[in-house]
Design an enzyme around this catalytic site. Structure first.
Site, short mmCIF file in Angstrom:
data_model
loop_
_atom_site.label_atom_id
_atom_site.label_comp_id
_atom_site.label_asym_id
_atom_site.label_seq_id
_atom_site.Cartn_x
_atom_site.Cartn_y
_atom_site.Cartn_z
N ILE A 256 15.20 -25.87 -25.44
CA ILE A 256 15.66 -24.73 -24.94
C ILE A 256 13.71 -23.90 -24.69
O ILE A 256 14.66 -22.51 -24.54
CB ILE A 256 16.80 -24.25 -24.58
N CYS A 266 4.86 -39.34 -23.04
CA CYS A 266 6.15 -39.76 -22.09
C CYS A 266 7.15 -39.26 -21.87
O CYS A 266 6.80 -39.33 -19.99
CB CYS A 266 7.04 -39.65 -23.77
#
Ligand code: NAD
Length: 461
Positions: A256, A266
């Site tokens: 976060i 990815c």
């Protein structure tokens, strides 16, 4: 046990080294002759902490070898791992050409039972395509040899890949044959001693699990970046908000951090590929598309702040840039936010003096003879003749710089921080103008540096 790994990149090399470390005999096969030649000379083609020592030790012990010889590779392992790249196609879908080429190679050469294990990140249904390629190749040779196809997606993260592989949170094994599940379990037994980490399931669920994990992590990051942009407009400080929500165990502190957007090989490609698979299945994956859109915008935030600070007059400016890799502890620059920032700066006529602890060679490879780019040997030397400093990757050595030196070296003492590394009040007290992400806590103009008040509101998106 004997295993073969096709693809000697970030995943294949780490898996090969860790499997060899546990006493297995590993053959790593790649089509890139130059890469294999370097590996055979003891050079490790990527930067991954700890990897070099693992490979060196296991080469010496005769437990790992590198080859371009496909026949030798197929003959070697009962397990044939596919760990080749699945880059995004033009429409965002995963390009399976390398995966299917390996399947064909295995079918062209196998003479006895083989377990073909897909480690690459692939769309749901790929195992069926791999199986079909194998059948086709065997049929062409007039052979009827038994084989199984397994999905065993990889969850390691670059920068910590050895630790992740040696002590995995989970080992996902997707099979349609209990015997193969047992064989995979015994291969992974040494990584599993503390408690059983194998989660077995059907093949399609295993394929989807990998995308679900990456999409969830990317969603957390984009959510936080969206909140950071709101904090700038609402006059709040996202760092307080981060701590305020991270303390809730249902949310947690991980993933976060607001910043310059996620990159790497990815998250961007996997979110896009999952959204494309969803569209192909007749479903509009609204959330996934938004995660990707927010990220693309976020990668431009730092440039927008630079542009606004200089009122769009960037022609001839020189910007010192710290951090090229998409995150610390890797040299990987695939889809890195640094690339968006640099390319935007060049387009606006600015020059970049860049430094990264590990990604300098990679930057030189991606941008050979690039006008407006100077790769500098140290973080300090980027500051020479620079107007401003931009931080894109949170390498440890950037966390506590000599701010006096930074201030004195820059013609305009301003720092644009894409990772919120510094204490705004400290920089303010030193007379350094400081732009961070989500920390313009006094007004809605995201172009404003921390702590400066301005009455006109500018929407810079
Ligand atoms: N990099 C990561 O952090 C990570 C983590 C988990 C999963 N994955 C997935 O694992 C897969 C591999 O990723 P990577 O980062 O290791 O890729 P990479 O690009 O670093 O390496 C892929 C290698 O495969 C080789 N290759 C291509 N075709 C081949 C063939 N026919 N035979 C043998 N080798 C061949 C290439 O030459 C290259 O060396 C991808 O699907 C990726 O999404 C990556």
């Amino acid at each position: 046990m004997k295993l073969t790994i096709f693809g000697s990149g970030y995943v294949g090399l780490v898996q090969g080294a860790c499997m060899a470390e546990m006493g297995n005999h590993v053959v790593c096969c790649d089509i890139d002759e130059d890469k294999i030649a370097r590996l055979n000379k003891g050079e490790i083609p990527i930067y991954e902490p700890g990897l070099e020592a693992y490979i060196e030790r296991n080469v010496e012990a005769g437990r790992i070898e590198f080859t371009t010889d496909v026949k030798k590779a197929v003959d070697h392992g009962l397990f044939q791992f596919i760990a080749v790249g699945t880059p995004p196609d033009e429409d965002g879908s995963a390009d399976l050409k390398h995966v299917l080429a390996v399947a064909r190679s295995i079918g062209d050469h196998m003479d006895e039972y083989r377990i073909v294990v897909d480690k690459s990140t692939v769309p749901v249904g790929t195992a069926d395509k791999v199986r079909a390629e194998l059948f086709k190749s065997l049929k062409k040779r007039g052979k009827a040899i038994e084989f199984d196809v397994v999905s065993n997606p990889e969850f390691l993260k670059e920068g910590d890949a050895i630790g992740d592989f040696m002590k995995p949170d989970r080992i996902i094994v997707g099979t349609d044959n209990p015997r193969t599940t047992e064989l995979l379990k015994s291969l992974y037994e040494p990584f599993n001693r503390n408690h059983d980490r194998v989660i077995s399931m059907d093949i399609r669920s295993a394929e989807l699990t990998k995308y679900a994990a990456n999409a969830m992590l990317a969603t957390k990051i984009s959510f936080m970046n969206e909140l950071a942009n709101l904090a700038e407009r609402f006059g709040a400080d996202i760092e307080h908000v981060r701590q305020g929500i991270g303390s809730d165990p249902r949310i947690g502190y991980q993933f976060i951090y607001p910043g310059a957007g996620y990159g790497g090989s990815c998250f961007p490609k996997d979110v896009q590929a999952l959204a494309k698979s969803a569209a192909d299945a007749g479903y509009d994956a609204a959330l996934l598309n938004a995660v990707e859109d927010v990220n693309l915008r976020q990668k431009r935030r730092i440039f927008e702040k630079i542009e606004a600070h200089y009122d769009g007059k960037l022609n001839g400016k020189t910007i010192a840039l710290w951090g090229l890799s998409f995150k610390p502890r890797t040299d990987d620059m695939r889809a890195a936010p640094s690339r968006v920032v640099m390319e935007s700066l060049w387009e606006a006529g600015a020059n970049v003096r860049a430094y990264d602890p590990e990604a300098m060679q990679e930057a030189a490879r991606i941008y050979p003879d690039q006008d407006g780019l100077e790769l500098c040997e140290t973080a300090d030397s980027t500051l020479e003749g620079a107007d401003a400093l931009v931080i894109i990757t949170e390498w440890q050595e950037f966390r506590s710089p000599d701010f006096d030196r930074v201030k004195q070296a820059l013609t305009d003492p301003v720092i644009f921080d894409g990772r919120n590394l510094y204490e705004p009040s400290l920089l303010q007290a030193m007379g350094i103008t400081y732009y961070a992400i989500g920390r313009s806590n006094v007004n809605a103009d995201s172009a404003q540096p921390y702590g400066r008040r301005k009455t006109d509101m500018v929407d810079s998106f």
